[in-house]
Write a protein that holds these residues in place. Sequence first.
Motif, PDB file in Angstrom:
ATOM      1  N   PRO A 149       4.033   9.424  -4.563  1.00 21.29           N
ATOM      2  CA  PRO A 149       4.712   9.034  -5.798  1.00 21.29           C
ATOM      3  C   PRO A 149       5.386   7.669  -5.678  1.00 21.29           C
ATOM      4  O   PRO A 149       5.775   7.252  -4.580  1.00 21.29           O
ATOM      5  N   PRO A 150       5.519   6.970  -6.779  1.00 18.87           N
ATOM      6  CA  PRO A 150       6.071   5.611  -6.739  1.00 18.87           C
ATOM      7  C   PRO A 150       7.490   5.535  -6.215  1.00 18.87           C
ATOM      8  O   PRO A 150       7.888   4.518  -5.635  1.00 18.87           O
ATOM      9  N   GLU A 151       8.255   6.603  -6.380  1.00 19.53           N
ATOM     10  CA  GLU A 151       9.651   6.530  -5.953  1.00 19.53           C
ATOM     11  C   GLU A 151       9.794   6.427  -4.429  1.00 19.53           C
ATOM     12  O   GLU A 151      10.896   6.164  -3.933  1.00 19.53           O
ATOM     13  N   HIS A 190       0.798   1.034 -10.192  1.00 17.89           N
ATOM     14  CA  HIS A 190      -0.362   1.877 -10.472  1.00 17.89           C
ATOM     15  C   HIS A 190       0.134   3.305 -10.713  1.00 17.89           C
ATOM     16  O   HIS A 190       0.798   3.889  -9.844  1.00 17.89           O
ATOM     17  N   ALA A 191      -0.197   3.869 -11.849  1.00 18.31           N
ATOM     18  CA  ALA A 191       0.244   5.244 -12.144  1.00 18.31           C
ATOM     19  C   ALA A 191      -0.622   5.837 -13.242  1.00 18.31           C
ATOM     20  O   ALA A 191      -1.061   5.136 -14.153  1.00 18.31           O
ATOM     21  N   GLY A 192      -0.858   7.144 -13.141  1.00 21.23           N
ATOM     22  CA  GLY A 192      -1.630   7.827 -14.171  1.00 21.23           C
ATOM     23  C   GLY A 192      -3.105   7.525 -14.120  1.00 21.23           C
ATOM     24  O   GLY A 192      -3.812   7.689 -15.116  1.00 21.23           O
ATOM     25  N   GLU A 193      -3.592   7.110 -12.949  1.00 21.02           N
ATOM     26  CA  GLU A 193      -5.027   6.879 -12.758  1.00 21.02           C
ATOM     27  C   GLU A 193      -5.647   8.061 -12.022  1.00 21.02           C
ATOM     28  O   GLU A 193      -6.622   8.655 -12.489  1.00 21.02           O
ATOM     29  N   ALA A 194      -5.079   8.392 -10.861  1.00 25.07           N
ATOM     30  CA  ALA A 194      -5.593   9.501 -10.061  1.00 25.07           C
ATOM     31  C   ALA A 194      -4.564  10.621  -9.938  1.00 25.07           C
ATOM     32  O   ALA A 194      -4.723  11.524  -9.131  1.00 25.07           O
ATOM     33  N   ASP A 254      -1.203  12.777 -12.416  1.00 28.57           N
ATOM     34  CA  ASP A 254      -0.909  13.198 -13.779  1.00 28.57           C
ATOM     35  C   ASP A 254       0.264  12.433 -14.392  1.00 28.57           C
ATOM     36  O   ASP A 254       0.735  11.428 -13.852  1.00 28.57           O
ATOM     37  N   LEU A 255       0.738  12.936 -15.516  1.00 30.92           N
ATOM     38  CA  LEU A 255       1.801  12.293 -16.282  1.00 30.92           C
ATOM     39  C   LEU A 255       3.069  12.090 -15.453  1.00 30.92           C
ATOM     40  O   LEU A 255       3.800  11.116 -15.653  1.00 30.92           O
ATOM     41  N   ARG A 256       3.311  12.987 -14.498  1.00 29.40           N
ATOM     42  CA  ARG A 256       4.512  12.879 -13.658  1.00 29.40           C
ATOM     43  C   ARG A 256       4.548  11.551 -12.895  1.00 29.40           C
ATOM     44  O   ARG A 256       5.615  10.977 -12.677  1.00 29.40           O
ATOM     45  N   SER A 257       3.383  11.054 -12.516  1.00 27.31           N
ATOM     46  CA  SER A 257       3.322   9.792 -11.786  1.00 27.31           C
ATOM     47  C   SER A 257       3.800   8.631 -12.663  1.00 27.31           C
ATOM     48  O   SER A 257       4.540   7.758 -12.199  1.00 27.31           O
ATOM     49  N   ILE A 258       3.397   8.645 -13.927  1.00 27.08           N
ATOM     50  CA  ILE A 258       3.835   7.590 -14.846  1.00 27.08           C
ATOM     51  C   ILE A 258       5.330   7.735 -15.125  1.00 27.08           C
ATOM     52  O   ILE A 258       6.066   6.743 -15.175  1.00 27.08           O
ATOM     53  N   TRP A 259       5.771   8.973 -15.311  1.00 28.03           N
ATOM     54  CA  TRP A 259       7.196   9.213 -15.551  1.00 28.03           C
ATOM     55  C   TRP A 259       8.028   8.656 -14.393  1.00 28.03           C
ATOM     56  O   TRP A 259       9.050   7.997 -14.600  1.00 28.03           O
ATOM     57  N   GLY A 260       7.590   8.889 -13.149  1.00 27.73           N
ATOM     58  CA  GLY A 260       8.311   8.369 -12.003  1.00 27.73           C
ATOM     59  C   GLY A 260       8.340   6.853 -11.997  1.00 27.73           C
ATOM     60  O   GLY A 260       9.371   6.233 -11.698  1.00 27.73           O
ATOM     61  N   ALA A 261       7.192   6.240 -12.346  1.00 30.18           N
ATOM     62  CA  ALA A 261       7.110   4.781 -12.360  1.00 30.18           C
ATOM     63  C   ALA A 261       8.049   4.176 -13.395  1.00 30.18           C
ATOM     64  O   ALA A 261       8.673   3.136 -13.157  1.00 30.18           O
ATOM     65  N   VAL A 262       8.164   4.834 -14.542  1.00 33.50           N
ATOM     66  CA  VAL A 262       8.980   4.298 -15.636  1.00 33.50           C
ATOM     67  C   VAL A 262      10.437   4.729 -15.526  1.00 33.50           C
ATOM     68  O   VAL A 262      11.353   3.897 -15.554  1.00 33.50           O
ATOM     69  N   CYS A 263      10.666   6.017 -15.389  1.00 30.79           N
ATOM     70  CA  CYS A 263      12.026   6.540 -15.491  1.00 30.79           C
ATOM     71  C   CYS A 263      12.817   6.487 -14.185  1.00 30.79           C
ATOM     72  O   CYS A 263      14.046   6.411 -14.212  1.00 30.79           O
ATOM     73  N   MET A 321       0.842  -1.195   0.000  1.00 30.43           N
ATOM     74  CA  MET A 321       0.000   0.000   0.000  1.00 30.43           C
ATOM     75  C   MET A 321       0.877   1.245   0.000  1.00 30.43           C
ATOM     76  O   MET A 321       1.670   1.466   0.921  1.00 30.43           O
ATOM     77  N   ARG A 322       0.702   2.058  -1.021  1.00 25.51           N
ATOM     78  CA  ARG A 322       1.637   3.149  -1.279  1.00 25.51           C
ATOM     79  C   ARG A 322       1.511   4.306  -0.293  1.00 25.51           C
ATOM     80  O   ARG A 322       2.423   5.132  -0.174  1.00 25.51           O
ATOM     81  N   HIS A 323       0.401   4.419   0.434  1.00 23.90           N
ATOM     82  CA  HIS A 323       0.192   5.574   1.295  1.00 23.90           C
ATOM     83  C   HIS A 323       0.591   5.327   2.752  1.00 23.90           C
ATOM     84  O   HIS A 323       0.238   6.116   3.630  1.00 23.90           O
ATOM     85  N   VAL A 324       1.331   4.246   3.020  1.00 23.94           N
ATOM     86  CA  VAL A 324       1.812   4.026   4.387  1.00 23.94           C
ATOM     87  C   VAL A 324       2.809   5.134   4.760  1.00 23.94           C
ATOM     88  O   VAL A 324       3.500   5.667   3.894  1.00 23.94           O
ATOM     89  N   PRO A 325       2.886   5.469   6.052  1.00 22.52           N
ATOM     90  CA  PRO A 325       3.792   6.562   6.464  1.00 22.52           C
ATOM     91  C   PRO A 325       5.253   6.285   6.117  1.00 22.52           C
ATOM     92  O   PRO A 325       5.967   7.175   5.634  1.00 22.52           O
TER      93      PRO A 325
END
Length: 353
Positions: free
Chosen positions: A185-187, A206-210, A212-221, A150-154
């Motif tokens: 963010p995924p990072e 999970h990226a680019g659902e809720a 913007d594009l920056r979230s997908i960029w972080g996941a990929v790059c 779960m990505r929103h853990v502290p």
Amino acid sequence: MSLDPELLRALPKVCLHDHLDGGLRPTTIVEIAGEIGHELPATDPDALRTWFVDSCNSGSLVDYLVTFDQTIAVMQRAQDLRRVAREFVEDLAADGVIYGEARWAPEQHTRAGLTVAQAVEAVRDGLAEGMSAAAERGHEIVVRQLVTAMRHVPEPTTEIAELAVRYRNDSVAGFDIAGAEKGFPPERFLASFQLLRQASAFYTIHAGEADDLRSIWGAVCLCDANRIGHGVAIADDVTVADDGHEVVGDFAAYVRDQQIALEMCPSSNVQTAAVPSLAEHPIARLDALGFRVTVNSDNQLMSGTNLSRELGLVAEQFDLGVEDCRRFAVNAAKSAFAPWDLKRRLVERITSF
């Protein structure tokens, strides 16, 4: 184009993005809730099914995720996890799916005393029971699990990534992060992704659902994801020139040229307001531009759907045919977190239909 539902059901399909805790049968929820004393918003299975779908038509991913409180509550005992996993496979098989990946978060299933490892083993056993039951009915299907953090853990840890590596040859196909996307963010889970990379293990993000594009960029790059969950916002990097032709931006072109699969989920993308409507979903546009688009059900209970229905909705909305649906299935088979020989067999089953 409206395609025959029976034809779509018969078409061999692959589902990469399907949440185990979003695919329970309402009757199962009612029965387990009665056993453990959990109070539900409705105790009639049909009324409960309607409650889930209506509650998820909120236009907010955060509100959408609240409904999972009800399903997770009845998935705390080993026997319940086994049952849910077994029925999940049986339902996929009945819909003509030949390969699936069931994603879920073990850390959310320890309230009754299970360790995360015991929870994974319970799901493993249920998946095996479901595949065996489907085989007895003459349907060959492979379903493996994706363990999710779960990505929103502290404070993110590598615990679930380590679990993915530990069980990689014992029903676990890979790793995922899910939950509230915006602001997380995924990072934040970079240590987990580095651990997985060093172990030559697969993961999706999970990226680019809720967000913007920056979230997908972080996941990929930054995180080097093998696949992207949803990825709707990638369309923001595709513009229309003055002469009317579409211009693919540098980042979107990288995603396309690397054939990083986009796990798109049309119905839920509308429910969570990732897109305003199905007509405005970028799935057909991205497909036409050469992106590796896949169609998925996401949460069968919450969206009142299955994979055949999702393909039918996309086909009708964008005037697509059975060959397009077959291409989506082949895209998914090629992008599965599965051995090469299994992926080859999946493609052969799809293309020979």
